[in-house]
Design a protein around this motif. Sequence first.
Motif, short mmCIF file in Angstrom:
data_model
loop_
_atom_site.label_atom_id
_atom_site.label_comp_id
_atom_site.label_asym_id
_atom_site.label_seq_id
_atom_site.Cartn_x
_atom_site.Cartn_y
_atom_site.Cartn_z
N PRO A 29 0.83 -1.22 0.00
CA PRO A 29 0.00 0.00 0.00
C PRO A 29 0.86 1.27 0.00
O PRO A 29 1.98 1.27 0.51
CB PRO A 29 -0.79 -0.10 1.31
CG PRO A 29 -0.62 -1.48 1.81
CD PRO A 29 0.61 -2.05 1.18
N LYS A 30 0.34 2.31 -0.56
CA LYS A 30 1.06 3.59 -0.62
C LYS A 30 1.41 4.09 0.79
O LYS A 30 2.42 4.77 0.96
CB LYS A 30 0.22 4.65 -1.34
CG LYS A 30 -0.02 4.34 -2.80
CD LYS A 30 1.15 4.78 -3.64
CE LYS A 30 0.81 4.60 -5.11
NZ LYS A 30 1.81 3.85 -5.82
N TYR A 89 0.34 -8.05 3.18
CA TYR A 89 0.90 -7.40 1.99
C TYR A 89 1.51 -8.43 1.06
O TYR A 89 1.65 -8.16 -0.14
CB TYR A 89 1.98 -6.38 2.37
CG TYR A 89 1.50 -5.25 3.26
CD1 TYR A 89 0.17 -4.86 3.29
CD2 TYR A 89 2.40 -4.58 4.07
CE1 TYR A 89 -0.25 -3.83 4.12
CE2 TYR A 89 1.99 -3.55 4.90
CZ TYR A 89 0.66 -3.18 4.92
OH TYR A 89 0.25 -2.15 5.74
#
Length: 117
Positions: A29-30, A89
């Motif tokens: 994720p950013k 992730y």
Amino acid sequence: MAFKFEELKIWQISLLLSDEIDAIVKLFPKSELFSLSTQIKKAADSVNLNIAEGCMEQSKAEFSRFLTYAARSRLEVVSCLFMARNSSYISAEKFSYFYNEYEQLCKMINALKNSLK
């Protein structure tokens, strides 16, 4: 090959793993861009860079010291992988792949260190 480190299997493997780590962190994720993504990438790169730097024409003790740094960075990568897996992730399969690859790399680094004694 112009540089001695290029001939080392551990350097070749660590370079490949560093590239593979770079590819997976692009999927994080950013919100992880300046934390876990950066940390794991720097640690993976550090494994490779310490092997190369330690391979300069210097003493066996100095080379062994840089191999120790590389092994420590490998542990940092693995710790980051645990965090990435726990945060979903990366998949359990990706985690296992990298865990096993870094475990084998560490064994190779330790074998090279032992041969320097």
